[in-house]
Design an enzyme around this catalytic site. Structure first.
Site, PDB file in Angstrom:
ATOM      1  N   GLU A  67       0.818  -1.212   0.000  1.00 30.20           N
ATOM      2  CA  GLU A  67       0.000   0.000   0.000  1.00 30.20           C
ATOM      3  C   GLU A  67       0.852   1.263   0.000  1.00 30.20           C
ATOM      4  O   GLU A  67       0.490   2.273  -0.609  1.00 30.20           O
ATOM      5  CB  GLU A  67      -0.930   0.003   1.212  1.00 30.20           C
ATOM      6  CG  GLU A  67      -1.992  -1.072   1.217  1.00 30.20           C
ATOM      7  CD  GLU A  67      -1.470  -2.435   1.681  1.00 30.20           C
ATOM      8  OE1 GLU A  67      -2.233  -3.409   1.636  1.00 30.20           O
ATOM      9  OE2 GLU A  67      -0.286  -2.522   2.086  1.00 30.20           O
ATOM     10  N   GLY A 316      11.956  -7.263   1.435  1.00 29.90           N
ATOM     11  CA  GLY A 316      11.980  -6.137   0.512  1.00 29.90           C
ATOM     12  C   GLY A 316      12.580  -6.392  -0.855  1.00 29.90           C
ATOM     13  O   GLY A 316      12.821  -5.440  -1.597  1.00 29.90           O
TER      14      GLY A 316
END
Length: 431
Positions: A67, A316
């Site tokens: 998001e 990540g």
């Protein structure tokens, strides 16, 4: 007034109860995984964030990595056209904070974890920062954060919004709560017509709603870099090898895939397992061991020169590493309690996309991907045959890549539409 006060108190009570129910799990993560140590002062309001400079302030919020990441083109465009504004970006997860700092601190944004939405904590933070605009990414709206921002005169928008069937049923049952919860929003910019119908079902006026498509399909050139050669070299994959990247994997996904992978005795087929949650790494490893699959850990220097299976135990890197894939599978789609993750990331890295039968979080998107043949939906029974066919047929893999690129091209105007709506709101504000 009394009704709002009662709703606020009940909401506080619910959050406190939820905290105590989750406390054992939270403390386990603190003591065994070191989570939340860096952020607890902000979360509990002990330490207040500070934003430098003067000028109007826009506060962006997203639940976690996905998001927050989709805000990148929006912040870049905002900074270019309205340089006098200050930026705040918050998220609920530590991984989200790390991602936001990497993406936005260089733009001058202040990044921190969102304080708990208890009225005694979040309201003082909102009063201190006094945002002029608050933007929620996808659907992570928090009642006290939203209502206090509105009380102080801020505009509040939901972008790339969605509402799951489960949430819609819950809010429909408590229709007044649903209306009160989302009513303070000035605009809801949604992904598709189905989400529009769901928000209207819980009492939101159609006048507030715009449907622009999914912003995640938008690719700026700075974000669309394909690092296939870089990652294949780093993973030590030869040009003859075929790599399957299994992203955002949950234990139930691992169980299904472990059975399939055990059929691949060809050393040229490499499997990269990427857990959704690193704290479940041991559980993933046990499932692979149980299936008799030899594997190495990325963090320990293992590569595909030594193993046919690797676990990527680093945060990540998933979106970037999809670029190395000959086949990409999105996890959470073999677990009905999860319902899937971001289906677009493999397409953005030009990897053939596969996903399982449980895709509640993006059911409309998944259906459109199937219609355009830009993604393959598989189940336990068909998985082995589909994977085998793709591994053996380069033309089929390339066809899915081209259809994926075409799908993204058709959808990429969603960001521009979203920006034009927001821009019209910014320019008419009296700051």
């Amino acid at each position: 007034m009394i009704r709002r006060w009662l709703t606020s108190r009940l909401y506080d009570a619910f959050l406190v109860c939820a905290f105590f129910v989750s406390a054992p799990r939270i403390f386990y993560k603190v003591f065994f995984h070191g989570k939340y140590i860096d952020s607890w002062k902000i979360r509990f309001g002990v330490q207040k964030p500070f934003v430098k400079g003067e000028g109007p302030l826009v506060w962006f919020h997203g639940a976690s990595v996905g998001e927050v990441s989709l805000l990148a083109p929006l912040l870049n465009r905002w900074r270019e056209e309205f340089p006098e504004w200050r930026f705040v970006v918050t998220t609920c997860s530590e991984a989200g904070v790390h991602t936001a700092r990497r993406l936005y601190e260089s733009l001058g944004a202040t990044v921190f974890v969102l304080p708990l939405d208890l009225s005694c904590i979040i309201k003082s933070v909102v009063r201190k920062l006094a945002p002029d605009i608050v933007i929620f990414s996808e659907g992570d709206c928090w009642l006290h954060f939203l209502t206090e921002s509105k009380r102080l005169g801020a505009k509040a928008f939901l972008i790339n919004g969605k509402l799951s069937e489960h949430s819609c049923k819950r809010f429909s049952f408590l229709k007044r709560l649903g209306r009160n919860y989302f009513a303070p929003l000035d605009l809801l910019i949604l992904q598709d017509e189905l989400y529009k119908q769901r928000f209207m079902q819980i009492g939101i006026s159609s006048d507030k709603i715009h449907v622009t498509g999914n912003m995640k399909t938008f690719i700026e050139s700075s974000l669309a870099t394909n690092r296939r050669d870089f990652w294949r070299a780093k993973l030590q994959i030869s040009s003859q090898d075929r790599l399957i990247v299994l992203g955002s994997m949950h234990p139930k996904d691992v169980e299904v895939w472990a059975e399939v992978v055990s059929h691949f005795h060809n050393s040229s087929t490499k499997i990269l397992w990427v857990p959704r949650h690193l704290e479940k790494l041991k559980e993933h490893a046990k499932l692979l061991e149980k299936a008799g699959i030899l594997f190495g850990l990325w963090s320990q220097g293992a590569s595909f020169r030594q193993y046919n299976s690797l676990i990527m135990d680093a945060m990540g890197v998933l979106k970037d590493i999809y670029s190395a894939a000959d086949i990409a599978f999105v996890g959470g789609t073999f677990d009905p309690s999860v319902g899937g993750h971001n289906l677009l990331e493999p397409l953005q890295k030009e990897a053939p996309l596969m996903f399982g039968p449980y895709i509640y979080s993006q059911s409309v998107l998944a259906e459109r991907l199937r219609e355009k043949e830009a993604g393959l939906s598989v189940n336990k029974e068909t998985l082995l045959d589909v994977v085998t066919d793709l591994l053996q047929n380069e033309k089929n893999r390339q066809a899915y890549i081209e259809k994926g690129k075409s799908f993204l091209k058709q959808e990429e105007n969603s960001f521009q539409q979203t920006w034009e709506i927001l821009k019209s709101q910014i320019t008419c504000m009296k700051i």
